[in-house]
Design a protein around this motif. Structure first.
Motif, PDB file in Angstrom:
ATOM      1  N   GLY A   1      22.188 -15.962 -45.310  1.00  0.00           N
ATOM      2  CA  GLY A   1      22.280 -14.871 -46.273  1.00  0.00           C
ATOM      3  C   GLY A   1      21.229 -14.919 -47.374  1.00  0.00           C
ATOM      4  O   GLY A   1      20.634 -13.902 -47.724  1.00  0.00           O
ATOM      5  N   ALA A   2      20.995 -16.089 -47.916  1.00  0.00           N
ATOM      6  CA  ALA A   2      20.030 -16.219 -49.016  1.00  0.00           C
ATOM      7  C   ALA A   2      18.630 -15.814 -48.567  1.00  0.00           C
ATOM      8  O   ALA A   2      17.910 -15.099 -49.277  1.00  0.00           O
ATOM      9  N   ASP A   3      18.235 -16.255 -47.366  1.00  0.00           N
ATOM     10  CA  ASP A   3      16.917 -15.906 -46.853  1.00  0.00           C
ATOM     11  C   ASP A   3      16.819 -14.405 -46.568  1.00  0.00           C
ATOM     12  O   ASP A   3      15.797 -13.763 -46.835  1.00  0.00           O
ATOM     13  N   ILE A   4      17.886 -13.846 -46.006  1.00  0.00           N
ATOM     14  CA  ILE A   4      17.894 -12.409 -45.694  1.00  0.00           C
ATOM     15  C   ILE A   4      17.746 -11.579 -46.949  1.00  0.00           C
ATOM     16  O   ILE A   4      16.936 -10.660 -47.028  1.00  0.00           O
ATOM     17  N   GLU A   5      18.525 -11.909 -47.972  1.00  0.00           N
ATOM     18  CA  GLU A   5      18.497 -11.138 -49.205  1.00  0.00           C
ATOM     19  C   GLU A   5      17.170 -11.292 -49.946  1.00  0.00           C
ATOM     20  O   GLU A   5      16.634 -10.320 -50.510  1.00  0.00           O
ATOM     21  N   SER A   6      16.634 -12.502 -49.968  1.00  0.00           N
ATOM     22  CA  SER A   6      15.392 -12.726 -50.703  1.00  0.00           C
ATOM     23  C   SER A   6      14.186 -12.133 -49.986  1.00  0.00           C
ATOM     24  O   SER A   6      13.167 -11.815 -50.602  1.00  0.00           O
ATOM     25  N   ALA A   7      14.273 -11.975 -48.668  1.00  0.00           N
ATOM     26  CA  ALA A   7      13.143 -11.453 -47.903  1.00  0.00           C
ATOM     27  C   ALA A   7      13.168  -9.929 -47.808  1.00  0.00           C
ATOM     28  O   ALA A   7      12.168  -9.318 -47.421  1.00  0.00           O
ATOM     29  N   TYR A   8      14.273  -9.309 -48.184  1.00  0.00           N
ATOM     30  CA  TYR A   8      14.374  -7.848 -48.091  1.00  0.00           C
ATOM     31  C   TYR A   8      13.464  -7.204 -49.121  1.00  0.00           C
ATOM     32  O   TYR A   8      13.464  -7.602 -50.294  1.00  0.00           O
ATOM     33  N   PRO A   9      12.652  -6.217 -48.725  1.00  0.00           N
ATOM     34  CA  PRO A   9      11.719  -5.588 -49.697  1.00  0.00           C
ATOM     35  C   PRO A   9      12.433  -5.028 -50.902  1.00  0.00           C
ATOM     36  O   PRO A   9      13.471  -4.399 -50.798  1.00  0.00           O
ATOM     37  N   ALA A  10      11.897  -5.259 -52.082  1.00  0.00           N
ATOM     38  CA  ALA A  10      12.500  -4.766 -53.315  1.00  0.00           C
ATOM     39  C   ALA A  10      12.207  -3.284 -53.483  1.00  0.00           C
ATOM     40  O   ALA A  10      11.225  -2.784 -52.994  1.00  0.00           O
TER      41      ALA A  10
END
Length: 211
Positions: free
Chosen positions: A202-211
């Motif tokens: 989850g942490a990697d998915i959320e941090s990698a999602y374009p802002a």
């Protein structure tokens, strides 16, 4: 591979139409992308039950299923050599519009442009606005999480989706809310696997999602 008798068997299982003539198949072999795939047949479902029966039929024979709305996608998502489910002919209705609650529900073949026409006098609008918006269907917009030129300000379709009825790959009919309210341990194996993947990454998915 579908046999000649399979078309009749599928037609007898649903209320909608099954078309296997070459012209119809050829017409739905392209979309907004550069690709072309001629399907085995085209199904025009009239109800969720038709969709579920078609998916079950395809699963029994190892045939792929490809949902289609307006065919405006640029990535070829509506194309395939299996069964094309075209929602634009029958499953294209607005089911409910509540301007006070600012909500609506519709079938997957309902078009963005039709909603805009309904909202013309209300000062309301549906924020995601893909370039094909006038004729894009909400089924297609939902499945691709459509955005548009104003997505930086307003977000994507997923940001406005309250619930959705789904037909899973085994023909089971469920809703997003039912899945959300089910204990993860009680989910089917395929959905539990997705849950576990998110829990672990989850942490990697959320941090990698374009802002």
């Amino acid at each position: 591979m579908m046999q000649p008798t399979d078309y009749e068997k599928l037609a007898n299982r649903i209320d909608g139409e099954v078309r296997q003539d070459f012209l119809r198949r050829y017409m739905l072999s392209t979309d907004g992308s550069i690709f072309q795939k001629i399907p085995a047949c085209v199904v025009y479902p009239r109800s969720t039950a038709d969709v579920a029966s078609t998916v079950q039929f395809a699963r029994e024979r190892g045939i792929s299923v490809h949902s289609r709305g307006a065919g405006s996608g640029l990535c070829g998502a509506a194309l395939g050599e299996g069964i094309v489910l075209d929602f634009s002919k029958y499953m294209n209705r607005l089911l409910d519009l509540d301007t006070e609650a600012k909500t609506f529900s519709c079938e997957p073949g309902y078009r963005f442009g039709e909603l805009e026409a309904q909202l013309q006098e209300t000062r309301l609008f549906f924020p995601p606005d893909p370039s094909s918006g006038e004729y894009a269907t909400f089924g297609g917009m939902t499945s691709t999480n459509a955005s548009g030129a104003h997505s930086v300000k307003y977000g994507n379709v997923a940001d406005y989706l309250l619930d959705a009825e789904l037909v899973l790959s085994d023909g089971t009919v469920t809703t997003l809310s039912e899945i959300r309210n089910t204990d993860p341990q009680d989910l089917p194996e395929n959905l539990f696997s997705l849950y576990r993947l998110y829990q672990e990454n989850g942490a990697d998915i959320e941090s990698a999602y374009p802002a």
